[in-house]
Design an enzyme around this catalytic site. Structure first.
Site, PDB file in Angstrom:
ATOM      1  CG  HIS A 213      -9.882   6.879   6.109  1.00 27.46           C
ATOM      2  ND1 HIS A 213     -10.940   6.004   5.962  1.00 27.46           N
ATOM      3  CD2 HIS A 213      -8.752   6.118   6.181  1.00 27.46           C
ATOM      4  CE1 HIS A 213     -10.464   4.751   5.944  1.00 27.46           C
ATOM      5  NE2 HIS A 213      -9.155   4.800   6.084  1.00 27.46           N
TER       6      HIS A 213
ATOM      7  CD  GLU B  93      -3.061  -1.078   2.172  1.00 25.32           C
ATOM      8  OE1 GLU B  93      -2.993  -0.199   3.043  1.00 25.32           O
ATOM      9  OE2 GLU B  93      -3.961  -1.938   2.144  1.00 25.32           O
TER      10      GLU B  93
ATOM     11  NE  ARG C 175      -4.381   5.861   3.272  1.00 25.85           N
ATOM     12  CZ  ARG C 175      -5.025   5.100   4.139  1.00 25.85           C
ATOM     13  NH1 ARG C 175      -5.359   5.576   5.325  1.00 25.85           N
ATOM     14  NH2 ARG C 175      -5.347   3.851   3.834  1.00 25.85           N
TER      15      ARG C 175
ATOM     16  CG  HIS D 221      -9.154   6.787   2.099  1.00 28.97           C
ATOM     17  ND1 HIS D 221      -9.182   6.588   0.732  1.00 28.97           N
ATOM     18  CD2 HIS D 221      -8.581   5.674   2.631  1.00 28.97           C
ATOM     19  CE1 HIS D 221      -8.654   5.407   0.458  1.00 28.97           C
ATOM     20  NE2 HIS D 221      -8.285   4.839   1.591  1.00 28.97           N
TER      21      HIS D 221
END
Length: 518
Positions: free
Chosen positions: A336, A113, A277, A231
């Protein structure tokens, strides 16, 4: 009032249940706002749990990635500790029955990720890790005679004597009721974060900063509240909460395009779609603001496999009338994960005696200014165990009598208009991009809403957390990780430190801001 020898755990997500099992056979009372397993952020986690399980990986590399993603404010000691013990928690969950994905040789299937230097995220059925781990823990908790679960019940306030927590006030969660005090030898806060304070969020409806808020109102010290992770890829299909298009899709090669078909992440960062992110979120937000609707394109990378490898994503697409095999998925930025929360030491202790915290309601120093993907569930597991072991050192009575509260009429029903107003002002002024003027406006609005709903304890808890977020964001005159100031767009090395703040200090900042606007 009810007196019990049980440790009270406020919350019923992964951290809460894991801690309850770790404390067994010591008697525990779990406060669950809904039926067990419903409405917990943990169950909604799609990515998985980060852990150096593969032969090519090490805890030291995992810790280094955590430090890098955290933008200069991660506690190195915490990162080293958490990554070192990650493997044992995966093995423990496996032994409990969690069906982690395995290959033909029995090895854990690892996925990569964003901002990880290696594939180290352990998953279940592609995108169902949170739900499957929760189902495993729920089954174990149901079978544990030491654990009592009070469903449809919520915590609203801590009882204190000086700087010592002596109990917790609870109400019904499904209808207004007068609060009941439960006196207990210790309280563990494990009630989630604060994403629902924002109008566009991936969090379950009840997760609106209440636990952080009532801890702060009792005098708990709060750390890093300004650092909220948005997010990048929530489904933009008009649902509240917004369903999540898991980061793992980009890990498998899905790309971000705008409505004109342009890959806008290539010029934004060398890692393109796998950039940290906060960078991806701001790029997507910019495309949205410019009217170039951002889309997540899985067509070339996954093709028809997206339907079988990511069933939750496929189900959401079907509900929205999208065929991801031939169509890109509309996405938007959504609140998020809250890196900030009640400050916790290595044992999950807070500055208040007999009060511990784990999970997203905590701030341990692991996440810094920007949580590394899939470190959230890992932190909840590690600190749930650490806190439980610390609590177990108390001289607890073997009181297994059940707590049977009798709720009477009273309380106030949450005002939906006030809640929506709070969420909208947080999104507008304390969201992905912030300015001093906007944050002052947010603080003034929060103060007004709080005055209008002064009898609603639940709403006061939300306002306390919103105030902490906005006040700390106003105080931090730089951009770092999940905190971005348009008026201070660069990071300031002199401010590469964690924030520690009390509600009293945040209220003083709020009062000054409101005065400046009059």
């Amino acid at each position: 009032m009810i007196e019990t020898g049980r440790i009270v755990i406020a919350g019923a997500g992964l951290g809460a249940l894991y801690a309850a099992l770790e404390l067994a056979p010591r008697p525990v009372l779990v406060i669950s706002p809904e039926s067990l397993g419903e409405g917990a952020s943990s169950a909604w986690a799609q990515g998985g749990v980060a852990a150096a399980m593969a032969s090519h990986d090490t805890p030291e590399a995992h810790a280094a990635d955590t430090l890098q993603a955290g933008a200069g404010t991660v506690d190195p000691e915490v990162a080293a500790m958490v990554t070192r013990v990650a493997r044992e928690h995966i093995i423990d969950l496996t032994e409990l029955g969690t069906p982690f994905d395995r290959d033909a040789d029995g090895n854990y299937v690892m996925s990569r990720e964003a901002a990880h230097s290696a594939a180290r995220v352990v998953r279940v059925k592609g995108d169902q890790a949170g739900d499957q781990i929760m189902q495993t823990l729920i089954a174990a908790v149901r079978a544990a005679t030491s654990v009592q679960v009070l469903e449809n019940t919520q915590a609203v306030r801590l009882e204190t004597e000086g700087s010592t927590v002596t109990g917790i006030w609870i109400t019904r969660a499904d209808e207004p009721s007068a609060p009941v005090l439960v006196k207990a030898p210790g309280v563990l806060l494990a009630g989630g974060g604060s994403g629902g304070l924002f109008a566009h969020t991936t969090n379950p409806p009840r997760i609106r900063g209440q636990v952080i808020g009532f801890a702060a109102r009792a005098g708990a010290r709060i750390a890093d509240p300004e650092f909220v992770q948005f997010h990048p890829t929530a489904f933009d299909i008009g649902e509240d909460p917004a369903p999540l298009a898991t980061e793992a899709l980009r890990g498998e090669g899905a790309v971000l395009i705008n409505v004109d078909g342009e890959r806008f992440m290539i010029p934004a960062h060398p890692d393109a779609e796998l950039a940290p992110r906060d960078i991806v979120a701001r790029a997507i937000f910019a495309e949205t603001q410019a009217g170039r609707r951002p889309l997540l394109d899985t067509r070339e990378a996954l093709g028809a496999e997206v339907l079988t490898r990511f069933p939750t994503v496929a189900e959401t697409c079907a509900r929205a009338g999208i065929d991801p095999v031939v169509q890109p998925i509309p996405v938007a930025v959504a609140a998020h994960y809250h890196m900030g929360g009640v400050e916790a030491d290595l044992h999950g202790r807070t500055n208040l005696a007999n009060l511990w915290v784990c999970g997203e309601a905590s701030s341990t120093g692991l996440h810094g200014a920007n949580r590394l993907a899939s470190n959230g569930l890992l932190e909840a597991l590690v600190y749930a165990r650490n806190a439980a072991r610390d609590i177990a050192a108390l001289n607890l009575a073997a009181d297994t009598a059940k707590v049977l509260p009798v709720f009477s009429a009273g309380g106030q029903e949450l005002a939906p208009v006030a809640v929506q107003s709070l969420r909208e002002v947080m999104t507008a002024h304390a969201g992905v991009r912030r300015t001093a003027a906007g944050l002052k406006q947010a603080l003034a609005t929060i103060a007004r809403l709080e005055d209008e709903q002064a009898e609603d304890e639940n709403f006061l808890n939300m306002c306390a957390t919103a105030t902490l977020i906005a006040a700390a964001a106003l105080k931090r005159e730089e951009s770092r990780g999940g905190h971005f100031r348009d008026d201070f767009p660069e990071s300031d090395p002199a401010q590469a430190r964690r924030t520690r703040i009390t509600l009293e200090e945040a209220l003083a900042i709020r009062a000054k801001a409101a005065k400046e606007l009059t």
